[in-house]
Design a protein around this motif. Structure first.
Motif, PDB file in Angstrom:
ATOM      1  N   ALA A 297       0.815  -1.214   0.000  1.00 39.09           N
ATOM      2  CA  ALA A 297       0.000   0.000   0.000  1.00 39.09           C
ATOM      3  C   ALA A 297       0.847   1.261   0.000  1.00 39.09           C
ATOM      4  O   ALA A 297       0.378   2.318  -0.447  1.00 39.09           O
ATOM      5  CB  ALA A 297      -0.933  -0.003   1.217  1.00 39.09           C
ATOM      6  N   ASN A 298       2.074   1.186   0.501  1.00 39.49           N
ATOM      7  CA  ASN A 298       2.977   2.346   0.539  1.00 39.49           C
ATOM      8  C   ASN A 298       4.224   2.083  -0.299  1.00 39.49           C
ATOM      9  O   ASN A 298       5.336   2.412   0.098  1.00 39.49           O
ATOM     10  CB  ASN A 298       3.377   2.655   1.986  1.00 39.49           C
ATOM     11  CG  ASN A 298       2.183   2.960   2.865  1.00 39.49           C
ATOM     12  OD1 ASN A 298       1.668   4.075   2.876  1.00 39.49           O
ATOM     13  ND2 ASN A 298       1.728   1.961   3.609  1.00 39.49           N
ATOM     14  N   LEU A 299       4.014   1.496  -1.464  1.00 37.90           N
ATOM     15  CA  LEU A 299       5.139   1.103  -2.305  1.00 37.90           C
ATOM     16  C   LEU A 299       5.925   2.296  -2.818  1.00 37.90           C
ATOM     17  O   LEU A 299       7.139   2.204  -3.056  1.00 37.90           O
ATOM     18  CB  LEU A 299       4.620   0.259  -3.480  1.00 37.90           C
ATOM     19  CG  LEU A 299       5.652  -0.532  -4.267  1.00 37.90           C
ATOM     20  CD1 LEU A 299       6.407  -1.498  -3.373  1.00 37.90           C
ATOM     21  CD2 LEU A 299       4.983  -1.281  -5.415  1.00 37.90           C
ATOM     22  N   ASP A 300       5.269   3.443  -2.988  1.00 39.25           N
ATOM     23  CA  ASP A 300       5.963   4.604  -3.528  1.00 39.25           C
ATOM     24  C   ASP A 300       7.005   5.160  -2.567  1.00 39.25           C
ATOM     25  O   ASP A 300       7.872   5.941  -2.981  1.00 39.25           O
ATOM     26  CB  ASP A 300       4.954   5.698  -3.899  1.00 39.25           C
ATOM     27  CG  ASP A 300       4.079   6.085  -2.715  1.00 39.25           C
ATOM     28  OD1 ASP A 300       4.015   5.299  -1.747  1.00 39.25           O
ATOM     29  OD2 ASP A 300       3.462   7.160  -2.763  1.00 39.25           O
ATOM     30  N   ARG A 301       6.981   4.785  -1.301  1.00 41.00           N
ATOM     31  CA  ARG A 301       7.963   5.264  -0.340  1.00 41.00           C
ATOM     32  C   ARG A 301       9.248   4.435  -0.343  1.00 41.00           C
ATOM     33  O   ARG A 301      10.218   4.807   0.304  1.00 41.00           O
ATOM     34  CB  ARG A 301       7.364   5.264   1.065  1.00 41.00           C
ATOM     35  CG  ARG A 301       6.154   6.192   1.205  1.00 41.00           C
ATOM     36  CD  ARG A 301       5.629   6.206   2.619  1.00 41.00           C
ATOM     37  NE  ARG A 301       4.444   7.049   2.749  1.00 41.00           N
ATOM     38  CZ  ARG A 301       3.765   7.242   3.870  1.00 41.00           C
ATOM     39  NH1 ARG A 301       4.167   6.617   4.982  1.00 41.00           N
ATOM     40  NH2 ARG A 301       2.703   8.016   3.904  1.00 41.00           N
ATOM     41  N   HIS A 302       9.232   3.305  -1.023  1.00 40.52           N
ATOM     42  CA  HIS A 302      10.428   2.475  -1.113  1.00 40.52           C
ATOM     43  C   HIS A 302      11.402   3.065  -2.136  1.00 40.52           C
ATOM     44  O   HIS A 302      11.007   3.861  -3.002  1.00 40.52           O
ATOM     45  CB  HIS A 302      10.048   1.050  -1.487  1.00 40.52           C
ATOM     46  CG  HIS A 302       9.493   0.260  -0.337  1.00 40.52           C
ATOM     47  ND1 HIS A 302      10.098  -0.864   0.165  1.00 40.52           N
ATOM     48  CD2 HIS A 302       8.390   0.449   0.429  1.00 40.52           C
ATOM     49  CE1 HIS A 302       9.407  -1.343   1.180  1.00 40.52           C
ATOM     50  NE2 HIS A 302       8.365  -0.557   1.360  1.00 40.52           N
ATOM     51  N   PRO A 303      12.685   2.688  -2.060  1.00 41.64           N
ATOM     52  CA  PRO A 303      13.667   3.237  -3.004  1.00 41.64           C
ATOM     53  C   PRO A 303      13.264   3.012  -4.454  1.00 41.64           C
ATOM     54  O   PRO A 303      12.884   1.904  -4.851  1.00 41.64           O
ATOM     55  CB  PRO A 303      14.954   2.481  -2.663  1.00 41.64           C
ATOM     56  CG  PRO A 303      14.780   2.084  -1.227  1.00 41.64           C
ATOM     57  CD  PRO A 303      13.322   1.825  -1.048  1.00 41.64           C
ATOM     58  N   ALA A 304      13.317   4.085  -5.241  1.00 37.72           N
ATOM     59  CA  ALA A 304      12.989   3.998  -6.659  1.00 37.72           C
ATOM     60  C   ALA A 304      14.165   3.399  -7.425  1.00 37.72           C
ATOM     61  O   ALA A 304      15.329   3.622  -7.090  1.00 37.72           O
ATOM     62  CB  ALA A 304      12.646   5.384  -7.207  1.00 37.72           C
ATOM     63  N   VAL A 305      13.860   2.632  -8.444  1.00 38.27           N
ATOM     64  CA  VAL A 305      14.868   1.933  -9.244  1.00 38.27           C
ATOM     65  C   VAL A 305      14.705   2.356 -10.695  1.00 38.27           C
ATOM     66  O   VAL A 305      13.593   2.366 -11.247  1.00 38.27           O
ATOM     67  CB  VAL A 305      14.724   0.404  -9.115  1.00 38.27           C
ATOM     68  CG1 VAL A 305      15.752  -0.305 -10.003  1.00 38.27           C
ATOM     69  CG2 VAL A 305      14.891  -0.028  -7.665  1.00 38.27           C
ATOM     70  N   VAL A 306      15.827   2.717 -11.326  1.00 40.24           N
ATOM     71  CA  VAL A 306      15.883   3.026 -12.747  1.00 40.24           C
ATOM     72  C   VAL A 306      16.781   1.992 -13.407  1.00 40.24           C
ATOM     73  O   VAL A 306      17.943   1.808 -13.008  1.00 40.24           O
ATOM     74  CB  VAL A 306      16.416   4.448 -13.004  1.00 40.24           C
ATOM     75  CG1 VAL A 306      16.596   4.690 -14.499  1.00 40.24           C
ATOM     76  CG2 VAL A 306      15.458   5.482 -12.417  1.00 40.24           C
ATOM     77  N   LEU A 307      16.244   1.297 -14.410  1.00 40.15           N
ATOM     78  CA  LEU A 307      17.002   0.296 -15.158  1.00 40.15           C
ATOM     79  C   LEU A 307      17.466   0.900 -16.474  1.00 40.15           C
ATOM     80  O   LEU A 307      16.656   1.422 -17.243  1.00 40.15           O
ATOM     81  CB  LEU A 307      16.142  -0.944 -15.425  1.00 40.15           C
ATOM     82  CG  LEU A 307      15.664  -1.751 -14.219  1.00 40.15           C
ATOM     83  CD1 LEU A 307      14.835  -2.938 -14.686  1.00 40.15           C
ATOM     84  CD2 LEU A 307      16.842  -2.227 -13.396  1.00 40.15           C
ATOM     85  N   LEU A 308      18.761   0.842 -16.715  1.00 38.69           N
ATOM     86  CA  LEU A 308      19.349   1.263 -17.979  1.00 38.69           C
ATOM     87  C   LEU A 308      19.927   0.037 -18.660  1.00 38.69           C
ATOM     88  O   LEU A 308      20.811  -0.631 -18.102  1.00 38.69           O
ATOM     89  CB  LEU A 308      20.427   2.312 -17.743  1.00 38.69           C
ATOM     90  CG  LEU A 308      19.945   3.628 -17.122  1.00 38.69           C
ATOM     91  CD1 LEU A 308      21.122   4.515 -16.764  1.00 38.69           C
ATOM     92  CD2 LEU A 308      18.989   4.355 -18.051  1.00 38.69           C
TER      93      LEU A 308
END
Length: 316
Positions: free
Chosen positions: A223-234
């Motif tokens: 429910a609070n997934l947006d507060r976890h570290p964001a990941v960018v895949l290149l």
């Protein structure tokens, strides 16, 4: 001139206090080691149950993550909530007070009169609860019949059943003691077997409660997934990733990492393997991505959404 012969000297008797102290210290050390080993085993068991329920919600096997013994044991501390700690502390204090309280005197002192009255009231209440253990057992059996409808509170039934069986073995619940030769023959069935059964029921109830707590924590994470570290895949090549909230951008043929994937959140990372969830993840249809870091792939981590700045802290 002849004198009386001197009495033979008697060698001093060595004191046996040090040996007794060594035996006492060795016995105490053995008890501490045994209890510590038992406590660590219980912590590992509860930690494994918690991690299995938590990561099972995201369709992951906790044992496939490579978690060690110490990590599993430490995770059991998630079970120690404020109500649990309060109940355990009160139970220990009550048991210690009843075990170490002196026998009542005919004329208690004025300062100790209030404490003695409180002790007697508490002991009377515990005696009443112990004598009502059959009602507790009956209530827990009725709850077991309602098992399919209990849902997340199923742990109450085996826990109450174990407590009822354990209270039935207390001296307060025994109407009379068994005398004669039959006492030695029936001791195993009248004491050891019920206590062992109560221990199994308590462990069953604790495992169900721990599993329910792990699943509840997993629901809060989703429910609070947006507060976890964001990941960018290149990535140098296009990845077969698709899901709600996941976005891909082509940076052009001149870029070494041509494709950029955003909208992901990190669940856990183990040995260069990232377990990622899209922002639109749901329990029914949401995928869980397992990405292995390599030369053709670069993983960048950013802070998730912060309460102070809201959407401005979003990355990816």
């Amino acid at each position: 001139m002849s004198g009386n012969p001197a009495p033979p000297s008697v060698p001093p008797v060595a004191s046996s206090a040090p040996a007794g102290e060594e035996r006492t210290a060795a016995g105490l050390l053995g008890i501490v080691v045994a209890q510590a080993s038992f406590l660590v085993a219980i912590m590992y068991f509860l930690g494994a149950v918690y991690m299995t329920a938590y990561y099972g919600y995201f369709r992951l096997d906790a044992f496939s993550l490579g978690l060690g013994f110490a990590e599993m044991a430490i995770q059991s501390l998630n079970v120690v909530t404020a109500p649990t700690a309060i109940v355990c502390v009160l139970a220990v204090l009550i048991a210690r007070h009843l075990a170490t309280a002196p026998a009542p005197t005919t004329q208690p002192d004025t300062d100790e009169e209030g404490q003695e009255r409180l002790r007697r009231t508490l002991e009377s209440a515990l005696r009443a609860v112990a004598r009502a253990h059959l009602y507790i057992v009956g209530s827990s059996l009725a709850l077991l019949l309602l098992w399919p409808w209990l849902g997340a509170v199923r742990w109450v039934a085996p826990l109450l059943l174990g407590v009822g069986v354990l209270l039935g073995q207390s001296p307060w619940a025994q109407s009379r003691a068994t005398d004669g030769d039959a006492a030695a023959l029936s001791r195993t069935w009248s004491r050891a077997v019920p206590v062992f059964t109560a221990g199994l029921l308590l462990m069953w109830g604790l495992s169900l409660a721990t599993g329910a707590l792990g699943e509840q924590e997993a629901r809060q994470t989703a429910a609070n997934l947006d507060r976890h570290p964001a990941v960018v895949l290149l990535s140098t090549d296009r990845l077969s990733l698709a899901g709600p909230g996941l976005e891909v951008k082509d940076l052009g043929a001149k870029a070494h990492y041509r494709y950029r994937y955003t909208g992901l959140r990190r669940l856990i990372e183990r040995n260069g393997r990232y377990y990622l969830l899209p922002l639109g993840w749901t329990y029914r249809t949401g995928p869980t991505y397992v990405i292995q870091d390599g030369g053709d792939l670069r993983i960048e981590l950013f802070p998730g959404t912060q309460e102070e700045c809201g959407a401005w802290c979003m990355e990816g």
